[in-house]
Write a protein that holds these residues in place. Sequence first.
Motif, PDB file in Angstrom:
ATOM      1  N   ARG A  26      -5.014  13.864 -40.554  1.00 42.69           N
ATOM      2  CA  ARG A  26      -3.609  12.952 -40.523  1.00 42.69           C
ATOM      3  C   ARG A  26      -2.178  13.063 -39.837  1.00 42.69           C
ATOM      4  NH1 ARG A  26       1.704  14.086 -41.263  1.00 42.69           N
ATOM      5  NH2 ARG A  26       2.402  12.917 -43.346  1.00 42.69           N
ATOM      6  N   PHE A  27      -2.226  14.493 -39.003  1.00 40.44           N
ATOM      7  CA  PHE A  27      -1.600  14.132 -37.653  1.00 40.44           C
ATOM      8  C   PHE A  27      -1.961  13.167 -36.792  1.00 40.44           C
ATOM      9  CE2 PHE A  27      -0.597  15.931 -33.096  1.00 40.44           C
ATOM     10  CZ  PHE A  27       0.618  15.679 -33.431  1.00 40.44           C
ATOM     11  N   PHE A  28      -2.804  13.211 -36.108  1.00 40.38           N
ATOM     12  CA  PHE A  28      -2.847  11.793 -34.927  1.00 40.38           C
ATOM     13  C   PHE A  28      -3.365  10.633 -35.941  1.00 40.38           C
ATOM     14  CE2 PHE A  28      -5.654  16.057 -33.639  1.00 40.38           C
ATOM     15  CZ  PHE A  28      -4.861  16.479 -32.683  1.00 40.38           C
ATOM     16  N   TRP A  29      -4.271  10.512 -37.040  1.00 38.66           N
ATOM     17  CA  TRP A  29      -3.794   9.120 -37.322  1.00 38.66           C
ATOM     18  C   TRP A  29      -2.517   8.326 -37.728  1.00 38.66           C
ATOM     19  CZ3 TRP A  29      -7.166   5.240 -37.192  1.00 38.66           C
ATOM     20  CH2 TRP A  29      -6.998   4.105 -38.430  1.00 38.66           C
ATOM     21  N   ILE A  33      -0.723   5.381 -35.758  1.00 41.14           N
ATOM     22  CA  ILE A  33      -0.478   4.169 -36.342  1.00 41.14           C
ATOM     23  C   ILE A  33       0.871   4.044 -36.292  1.00 41.14           C
ATOM     24  CG2 ILE A  33       0.463   3.602 -38.967  1.00 41.14           C
ATOM     25  CD1 ILE A  33      -2.635   3.392 -38.357  1.00 41.14           C
ATOM     26  N   ASP A  34       1.609   4.976 -35.473  1.00 41.22           N
ATOM     27  CA  ASP A  34       3.430   4.662 -35.269  1.00 41.22           C
ATOM     28  C   ASP A  34       2.859   4.146 -33.334  1.00 41.22           C
ATOM     29  OD1 ASP A  34       3.893   5.519 -37.722  1.00 41.22           O
ATOM     30  OD2 ASP A  34       4.291   7.626 -36.624  1.00 41.22           O
ATOM     31  N   ARG A  35       2.215   4.273 -32.696  1.00 43.02           N
ATOM     32  CA  ARG A  35       2.230   4.102 -31.617  1.00 43.02           C
ATOM     33  C   ARG A  35       1.235   2.289 -31.766  1.00 43.02           C
ATOM     34  NH1 ARG A  35      -0.335   9.203 -27.856  1.00 43.02           N
ATOM     35  NH2 ARG A  35       1.630  10.355 -28.260  1.00 43.02           N
ATOM     36  N   LYS A  36       0.675   2.033 -32.473  1.00 46.55           N
ATOM     37  CA  LYS A  36      -0.164   1.047 -32.454  1.00 46.55           C
ATOM     38  C   LYS A  36       0.821   0.037 -32.796  1.00 46.55           C
ATOM     39  CE  LYS A  36      -3.827  -1.878 -35.176  1.00 46.55           C
ATOM     40  NZ  LYS A  36      -5.225  -1.528 -35.614  1.00 46.55           N
ATOM     41  N   GLU A  37       1.169  -0.288 -34.030  1.00 45.56           N
ATOM     42  CA  GLU A  37       2.572  -0.243 -34.897  1.00 45.56           C
ATOM     43  C   GLU A  37       4.139  -0.793 -34.009  1.00 45.56           C
ATOM     44  OE1 GLU A  37       2.348   0.015 -38.971  1.00 45.56           O
ATOM     45  OE2 GLU A  37       0.542  -0.867 -39.434  1.00 45.56           O
ATOM     46  N   ASN A  38       3.900   0.420 -33.268  1.00 43.41           N
ATOM     47  CA  ASN A  38       5.460   0.528 -32.645  1.00 43.41           C
ATOM     48  C   ASN A  38       6.444   0.647 -33.259  1.00 43.41           C
ATOM     49  OD1 ASN A  38       7.245   0.422 -30.040  1.00 43.41           O
ATOM     50  ND2 ASN A  38       8.026  -1.217 -30.525  1.00 43.41           N
ATOM     51  N   ILE A  39       6.694   2.256 -34.212  1.00 42.44           N
ATOM     52  CA  ILE A  39       7.285   2.088 -35.344  1.00 42.44           C
ATOM     53  C   ILE A  39       8.319   3.646 -35.333  1.00 42.44           C
ATOM     54  CG2 ILE A  39       7.286   3.416 -37.540  1.00 42.44           C
ATOM     55  CD1 ILE A  39       5.259   1.750 -37.765  1.00 42.44           C
ATOM     56  N   SER A  40       9.543   3.951 -35.373  1.00 43.63           N
ATOM     57  CA  SER A  40      10.443   4.969 -34.632  1.00 43.63           C
ATOM     58  C   SER A  40      10.972   5.254 -35.722  1.00 43.63           C
ATOM     59  CB  SER A  40      11.848   4.368 -33.120  1.00 43.63           C
ATOM     60  OG  SER A  40      11.933   3.131 -34.036  1.00 43.63           O
ATOM     61  N   HIS A  41      10.541   7.237 -34.626  1.00 45.30           N
ATOM     62  CA  HIS A  41      10.892   7.948 -36.679  1.00 45.30           C
ATOM     63  C   HIS A  41      12.617   7.736 -36.315  1.00 45.30           C
ATOM     64  CE1 HIS A  41       6.830   9.352 -36.652  1.00 45.30           C
ATOM     65  NE2 HIS A  41       6.831   9.170 -35.859  1.00 45.30           N
ATOM     66  N   GLU A  42      13.272   8.064 -37.924  1.00 44.94           N
ATOM     67  CA  GLU A  42      13.970   7.920 -38.204  1.00 44.94           C
ATOM     68  C   GLU A  42      14.395   8.886 -39.844  1.00 44.94           C
ATOM     69  OE1 GLU A  42      15.280   3.887 -40.022  1.00 44.94           O
ATOM     70  OE2 GLU A  42      15.650   2.755 -37.947  1.00 44.94           O
ATOM     71  N   MET A  43      15.512   9.694 -39.430  1.00 45.71           N
ATOM     72  CA  MET A  43      16.018  10.626 -40.265  1.00 45.71           C
ATOM     73  C   MET A  43      16.317  10.275 -41.194  1.00 45.71           C
ATOM     74  SD  MET A  43      15.359  13.333 -38.998  1.00 45.71           S
ATOM     75  CE  MET A  43      15.600  14.753 -39.924  1.00 45.71           C
ATOM     76  N   VAL A  44      16.078  10.295 -42.651  1.00 44.01           N
ATOM     77  CA  VAL A  44      16.508   9.466 -43.946  1.00 44.01           C
ATOM     78  C   VAL A  44      16.750  11.006 -44.659  1.00 44.01           C
ATOM     79  CG1 VAL A  44      15.791   8.624 -45.687  1.00 44.01           C
ATOM     80  CG2 VAL A  44      14.664   7.909 -43.595  1.00 44.01           C
ATOM     81  N   GLU A  45      18.128  11.419 -45.204  1.00 41.84           N
ATOM     82  CA  GLU A  45      19.036  12.206 -46.133  1.00 41.84           C
ATOM     83  C   GLU A  45      18.489  11.880 -47.633  1.00 41.84           C
ATOM     84  OE1 GLU A  45      22.909  12.277 -46.407  1.00 41.84           O
ATOM     85  OE2 GLU A  45      23.408  12.123 -43.820  1.00 41.84           O
ATOM     86  N   VAL A 240      -1.702   3.224 -48.215  1.00 38.26           N
ATOM     87  CA  VAL A 240      -3.107   3.363 -48.112  1.00 38.26           C
ATOM     88  C   VAL A 240      -3.756   3.303 -47.014  1.00 38.26           C
ATOM     89  CG1 VAL A 240      -5.101   2.179 -48.879  1.00 38.26           C
ATOM     90  CG2 VAL A 240      -3.737   1.825 -51.128  1.00 38.26           C
ATOM     91  N   LYS A 241      -3.367   2.050 -46.040  1.00 37.05           N
ATOM     92  CA  LYS A 241      -3.870   2.446 -44.749  1.00 37.05           C
ATOM     93  C   LYS A 241      -3.690   3.230 -43.714  1.00 37.05           C
ATOM     94  CE  LYS A 241      -1.015  -0.177 -41.307  1.00 37.05           C
ATOM     95  NZ  LYS A 241      -0.608  -1.349 -41.094  1.00 37.05           N
ATOM     96  N   ARG A 242      -2.555   4.776 -43.956  1.00 41.69           N
ATOM     97  CA  ARG A 242      -2.197   6.036 -43.246  1.00 41.69           C
ATOM     98  C   ARG A 242      -2.686   6.807 -45.029  1.00 41.69           C
ATOM     99  NH1 ARG A 242       2.459   6.359 -39.734  1.00 41.69           N
ATOM    100  NH2 ARG A 242       3.166   3.863 -39.281  1.00 41.69           N
TER     101      ARG A 242
END
Length: 264
Positions: A26-29, A33-45, A240-242
């Motif tokens: 899961r860590f590597f996958w 996916i984040d790098r492939k889709e250029n997704i940045s992480h956000e902190m959610v309360e 499901v993809k993740r």
Amino acid sequence: MKLVDFAFKVTLTISIAAIVSMAIARFFWQRYIDRKENISHEMVEAQNIETNAPRLYAILPFTPIIGVLIFDGKWGPELHIITILVIRMLLAAMCEFLRFFNAKTIYAGLDVAYKGMAEAFSSVVVLLVAAGVFAQGLSTIGFISGLIGLVQSFGSGAPLIMLVLVVITMLAAMTTGSGNAPFYAFVELIPKLASQMGINPAYLAIPMLQASNLGRTISPVSGVVVAVAGMAKVLPFEVVKRTSVPVLVGLIVVVVATEILIPA
């Protein structure tokens, strides 16, 4: 096989191996996916869940497991799992009585518990009845004999039939979105298959059990996937993809670990 032996000495070892492998995958996958889709992480309360229950109550859901370990005939008298569950409910009721000293409050809480038990019991009974009818139907049309003949024609024996059952259970879990229905449906076949082919029943049952639970996490119609997708405000297929690759890694580990740890 005794419940404690089946759960802790056999199933738990395979489960831990699968959990560790899935965590690593899961860590590597997810990072891929984040790098492939250029997704940045956000902190959610996260929303705070308001409750007035004491923190000590957090141990109550684990008391049945503790009871199974204690009342196994070695540390204490051997008790059936149903007896342990009844004792556990009485323990929770006593804790609430000592807290409120109000019988009406205790009975109101028990009423909620009884209704929840009835709802869960009705669904389980329906699944068991349907599973029995389904298994009998498969036996009547010659599914078991045909499956045994197919496996024997390949000459692979136990490993092949285990893989066939795992794939069938996995596909059924993905299709139905349930982890219980496919297992209850096909586990009825295990005694007949095991006796006719001389296979250890645990060798067939444990991979099916794990496959049914893993299959629902890659089903877009399962309740947990829909709930997570709703909270994340994404489509179920994104979830499901993740989960797909870690789950497949876990399934492979389950099959390999079963082959190594459980004699056929």
